[in-house]
Scaffold this active site. Sequence first.
Site, PDB file in Angstrom:
ATOM      1  N   PHE A 298       0.807  -1.221   0.000  1.00 49.74           N
ATOM      2  CA  PHE A 298       0.000   0.000   0.000  1.00 49.74           C
ATOM      3  C   PHE A 298       0.842   1.272   0.000  1.00 49.74           C
ATOM      4  CE2 PHE A 298      -2.778  -3.259   1.888  1.00 49.74           C
ATOM      5  CZ  PHE A 298      -3.884  -3.144   1.065  1.00 49.74           C
TER       6      PHE A 298
ATOM      7  N   CYS B  64      -0.433   3.094 -11.188  1.00 50.35           N
ATOM      8  CA  CYS B  64      -1.371   2.107 -10.632  1.00 50.35           C
ATOM      9  C   CYS B  64      -2.846   2.471 -10.633  1.00 50.35           C
ATOM     10  CB  CYS B  64      -0.917   1.749  -9.225  1.00 50.35           C
ATOM     11  SG  CYS B  64       0.629   0.827  -9.269  1.00 50.35           S
TER      12      CYS B  64
HETATM   13  P1  NAD Z   1       8.377  -1.769 -11.762  1.00 48.53           P
HETATM   14  O1  NAD Z   1       8.118  -1.847 -13.215  1.00 48.53           O
HETATM   15  O2  NAD Z   1       9.050  -0.580 -11.184  1.00 48.53           O
HETATM   16  O3  NAD Z   1       9.197  -3.061 -11.285  1.00 48.53           O
HETATM   17  C1  NAD Z   1       8.906  -4.353 -11.699  1.00 48.53           C
HETATM   18  C2  NAD Z   1      10.228  -5.065 -11.995  1.00 48.53           C
HETATM   19  O4  NAD Z   1       9.993  -6.457 -12.242  1.00 48.53           O
HETATM   20  C3  NAD Z   1      10.952  -4.545 -13.244  1.00 48.53           C
HETATM   21  O5  NAD Z   1      12.213  -4.029 -12.864  1.00 48.53           O
HETATM   22  C4  NAD Z   1      11.072  -5.775 -14.161  1.00 48.53           C
HETATM   23  O6  NAD Z   1      12.281  -5.809 -14.883  1.00 48.53           O
HETATM   24  C5  NAD Z   1      10.993  -6.900 -13.149  1.00 48.53           C
HETATM   25  N1  NAD Z   1      10.618  -8.191 -13.734  1.00 48.53           N
HETATM   26  C6  NAD Z   1       9.604  -8.476 -14.588  1.00 48.53           C
HETATM   27  N2  NAD Z   1       9.603  -9.784 -14.876  1.00 48.53           N
HETATM   28  C7  NAD Z   1      10.623 -10.357 -14.202  1.00 48.53           C
HETATM   29  C8  NAD Z   1      11.125 -11.687 -14.091  1.00 48.53           C
HETATM   30  N3  NAD Z   1      10.570 -12.709 -14.746  1.00 48.53           N
HETATM   31  N4  NAD Z   1      12.202 -11.911 -13.307  1.00 48.53           N
HETATM   32  C9  NAD Z   1      12.782 -10.889 -12.624  1.00 48.53           C
HETATM   33  N5  NAD Z   1      12.358  -9.605 -12.701  1.00 48.53           N
HETATM   34  C10 NAD Z   1      11.272  -9.341 -13.462  1.00 48.53           C
HETATM   35  O7  NAD Z   1       6.939  -1.977 -11.061  1.00 48.53           O
HETATM   36  P2  NAD Z   1       6.504  -1.475  -9.604  1.00 48.53           P
HETATM   37  O8  NAD Z   1       6.040  -0.067  -9.666  1.00 48.53           O
HETATM   38  O9  NAD Z   1       7.537  -1.865  -8.599  1.00 48.53           O
HETATM   39  O10 NAD Z   1       5.194  -2.364  -9.381  1.00 48.53           O
HETATM   40  C11 NAD Z   1       5.288  -3.752  -9.162  1.00 48.53           C
HETATM   41  C12 NAD Z   1       3.925  -4.254  -8.704  1.00 48.53           C
HETATM   42  O11 NAD Z   1       3.585  -3.630  -7.459  1.00 48.53           O
HETATM   43  C13 NAD Z   1       2.780  -3.934  -9.670  1.00 48.53           C
HETATM   44  O12 NAD Z   1       1.854  -4.997  -9.630  1.00 48.53           O
HETATM   45  C14 NAD Z   1       2.150  -2.692  -9.057  1.00 48.53           C
HETATM   46  O13 NAD Z   1       0.773  -2.584  -9.351  1.00 48.53           O
HETATM   47  C15 NAD Z   1       2.321  -2.944  -7.571  1.00 48.53           C
HETATM   48  N6  NAD Z   1       2.394  -1.741  -6.732  1.00 48.53           N
HETATM   49  C16 NAD Z   1       3.126  -0.654  -7.136  1.00 48.53           C
HETATM   50  C17 NAD Z   1       3.216   0.464  -6.300  1.00 48.53           C
HETATM   51  C18 NAD Z   1       4.020   1.681  -6.688  1.00 48.53           C
HETATM   52  O14 NAD Z   1       3.993   2.649  -5.950  1.00 48.53           O
HETATM   53  N7  NAD Z   1       4.726   1.700  -7.801  1.00 48.53           N
HETATM   54  C19 NAD Z   1       2.587   0.452  -5.035  1.00 48.53           C
HETATM   55  C20 NAD Z   1       1.867  -0.685  -4.661  1.00 48.53           C
HETATM   56  C21 NAD Z   1       1.779  -1.786  -5.507  1.00 48.53           C
HETATM   57  C1  UGA Z   2      -1.213   5.113  -4.761  1.00 43.22           C
HETATM   58  C2  UGA Z   2      -1.851   4.766  -3.405  1.00 43.22           C
HETATM   59  O1  UGA Z   2      -1.946   5.967  -2.621  1.00 43.22           O
HETATM   60  C3  UGA Z   2      -1.013   3.737  -2.664  1.00 43.22           C
HETATM   61  O2  UGA Z   2      -1.671   3.369  -1.446  1.00 43.22           O
HETATM   62  C4  UGA Z   2      -0.851   2.493  -3.550  1.00 43.22           C
HETATM   63  O3  UGA Z   2      -0.025   1.550  -2.909  1.00 43.22           O
HETATM   64  C5  UGA Z   2      -0.217   2.897  -4.880  1.00 43.22           C
HETATM   65  O4  UGA Z   2      -1.057   3.924  -5.514  1.00 43.22           O
HETATM   66  C6  UGA Z   2      -0.128   1.781  -5.855  1.00 43.22           C
HETATM   67  O5  UGA Z   2      -0.843   0.804  -5.749  1.00 43.22           O
HETATM   68  O6  UGA Z   2       0.668   1.978  -6.761  1.00 43.22           O
HETATM   69  P1  UGA Z   2       0.803   6.627  -5.564  1.00 43.22           P
HETATM   70  O7  UGA Z   2       0.178   6.448  -6.901  1.00 43.22           O
HETATM   71  O8  UGA Z   2       2.249   6.360  -5.406  1.00 43.22           O
HETATM   72  O9  UGA Z   2       0.051   5.695  -4.495  1.00 43.22           O
HETATM   73  O10 UGA Z   2       0.568   8.122  -5.067  1.00 43.22           O
HETATM   74  P2  UGA Z   2      -0.700   8.910  -4.497  1.00 43.22           P
HETATM   75  O11 UGA Z   2      -0.245   9.762  -3.386  1.00 43.22           O
HETATM   76  O12 UGA Z   2      -1.846   8.016  -4.231  1.00 43.22           O
HETATM   77  O13 UGA Z   2      -1.067   9.885  -5.716  1.00 43.22           O
HETATM   78  C7  UGA Z   2      -1.619   9.375  -6.910  1.00 43.22           C
HETATM   79  C8  UGA Z   2      -1.998  10.530  -7.814  1.00 43.22           C
HETATM   80  O14 UGA Z   2      -3.118  11.247  -7.296  1.00 43.22           O
HETATM   81  C9  UGA Z   2      -0.890  11.568  -7.988  1.00 43.22           C
HETATM   82  O15 UGA Z   2      -0.870  12.012  -9.326  1.00 43.22           O
HETATM   83  C10 UGA Z   2      -1.308  12.688  -7.055  1.00 43.22           C
HETATM   84  O16 UGA Z   2      -0.795  13.932  -7.419  1.00 43.22           O
HETATM   85  C11 UGA Z   2      -2.826  12.631  -7.230  1.00 43.22           C
HETATM   86  N1  UGA Z   2      -3.573  13.209  -6.084  1.00 43.22           N
HETATM   87  C12 UGA Z   2      -3.445  12.679  -4.851  1.00 43.22           C
HETATM   88  C13 UGA Z   2      -4.435  14.277  -6.310  1.00 43.22           C
HETATM   89  O17 UGA Z   2      -4.582  14.771  -7.438  1.00 43.22           O
HETATM   90  N2  UGA Z   2      -5.144  14.790  -5.241  1.00 43.22           N
HETATM   91  C14 UGA Z   2      -5.047  14.271  -3.994  1.00 43.22           C
HETATM   92  O18 UGA Z   2      -5.725  14.774  -3.082  1.00 43.22           O
HETATM   93  C15 UGA Z   2      -4.177  13.192  -3.792  1.00 43.22           C
END
Ligand code: NAD
Ligand code: UGA
Length: 457
Positions: free
Chosen positions: A158, A272
């Site tokens: 999260f 996301c």
């Molecule tokens: P990302 O693209 O930054 O990282 C994913 C990594 O996985 C990449 O570096 C890719 O090269 C690697 N990868 C893919 N296939 C592979 C394999 N077979 N072996 C080894 N490495 C492999 O993605 P992310 O932002 O870290 O998101 C990952 C997951 O977490 C997604 O499902 C996303 O929805 C979820 N998530 C992301 C966030 C966020 O803030 N970015 C927050 C919560 C959940």
């Molecule tokens: C969001 C969720 O907040 C995380 O809990 C979750 O884990 C993550 O997605 C994920 O699954 O990837 P993130 O996208 O990193 O996190 O950032 P946020 O702070 O949620 O902002 C998302 C977007 O909404 C940004 O573009 C931000 O500027 C915008 N935002 C946020 C607004 O326009 N208004 C607000 O009041 C809050």
Amino acid sequence: MANILCIGAGYVGGPTMAVIAQKCPEHRVVVVDIDGTKITAWQSDRLPIYEPGLKEVVLSCRDKNLFFSPEVERHIAEADIIFVSVNTPTKTFGQGAGKAADLQYWEKTARLILQHSRTPKIVVEKSTLPVRTAEAMEQILHSDDRDLPFDVVSNPEFLSEGTAIRNMENPDRVLIGARDTPSGRRAMQAIVDIYAHWVPRERIITTNLWSSELSKLVANAFLAQRISSINSISALCEKTEADIQEIAHAIGLDSRIGPRFLNASVGFGGSCFKKDILNLVYLCEHYGLPEVARYWEQVVRMNEYQQARFHSCILSSMFNTVAGKRIALFGGAFKANTSDTRESPALNVCRALVEERAEVVLTDPYALDNARIDLGEDARRVTFEPDPYAAAVNAHAIAILTEWPLFVDLDYEAIYRSMAKPAFIFDGRNILDHRSLFSIGFNVQAIGKPPLIHPAR
Ligand code: NAD
Ligand code: UGA
């Protein structure tokens, strides 16, 4: 001591494993990725992502009990617990294109785990996945004759970018879902024990697998829905001279509504929200719930409308043409305190202005490299300028697209003097002092606020 492996060294895998390694010094944590350049960056002084506090955490345990490696197969063989944190983007082809999650990276990982495992393992879903993905994972992991004991646990992440370390160190909750079987309960306890090193036990909640998987999609849908809700009202404010920040304050004081996530903006971005809501929409369609699907889809449509509304406002305010006019875009990241530009509204506005043949200058303290990559072909028609003062020189307009605090503290009198006149500011984040900008001489348009336009002299 457990051997913990994370597959996927991205925005989630890197920071989460660094915190786990720091908080659990007796465990050995390895993060692997197929992208060797990313691993090299994690091993260097220049980490592949910018995230406040991340470097300190990484440096405190790297090469002690935290390791980054490109050797995926070898580390699978050695691991007791495998977190899978690979990307799960929206599918771009075939059935479900544009909505369903593309699970190819996920499935490849499952097959790789099966192929290289010789001992029992707990496999943890860290990526965000469609509900019931664990069932498919279990089927793959139990698909050969050896029938090695694998337990699949869901532990969605999260964290928000920009506050990832704070969120990991002090989470609102940690969610862990598992099968209600003796080995499922043991696997769940093993993951609970990791987090219990620093998270109070009452904030570690346990559920069945499907509730855990679905809660992640629902949490993102509810958060994005708040932004689309406040943004929809910002459009009405602009027609009625109501002020969206006054409204957000007034409704946010109702403890049932709460004050957070009510900042009207140019729209939400990030890798996301859109993908997870579209995935939810696809799941609802799949399960024969078209009304539910349409309800959530509207959250994404409203976000597209808000971004389109913003660049239309720039165009109409600037006498319906920006062709050949220099426009300075302040911010490329999808939010402050990150270098991430995935699905950034700033880049959508940038593309729309390039299309209108404006001379676009983009400034951002950390996101210019990613912006250049994400803009693709359009990048050739954009100037990338790290200094906001230089970006504004001779510009007809400034648009604030990311809420970086540094943009609040600039000397706007000096900026105004350097710009073409009449000078416009479009505040897509409502972070500036609009009255004082107006008194300097700017024409000011903000989200959900009456415009401040100087009459023609
Ligand atoms: P990302 O693209 O930054 O990282 C994913 C990594 O996985 C990449 O570096 C890719 O090269 C690697 N990868 C893919 N296939 C592979 C394999 N077979 N072996 C080894 N490495 C492999 O993605 P992310 O932002 O870290 O998101 C990952 C997951 O977490 C997604 O499902 C996303 O929805 C979820 N998530 C992301 C966030 C966020 O803030 N970015 C927050 C919560 C959940
Ligand atoms: C969001 C969720 O907040 C995380 O809990 C979750 O884990 C993550 O997605 C994920 O699954 O990837 P993130 O996208 O990193 O996190 O950032 P946020 O702070 O949620 O902002 C998302 C977007 O909404 C940004 O573009 C931000 O500027 C915008 N935002 C946020 C607004 O326009 N208004 C607000 O009041 C809050």
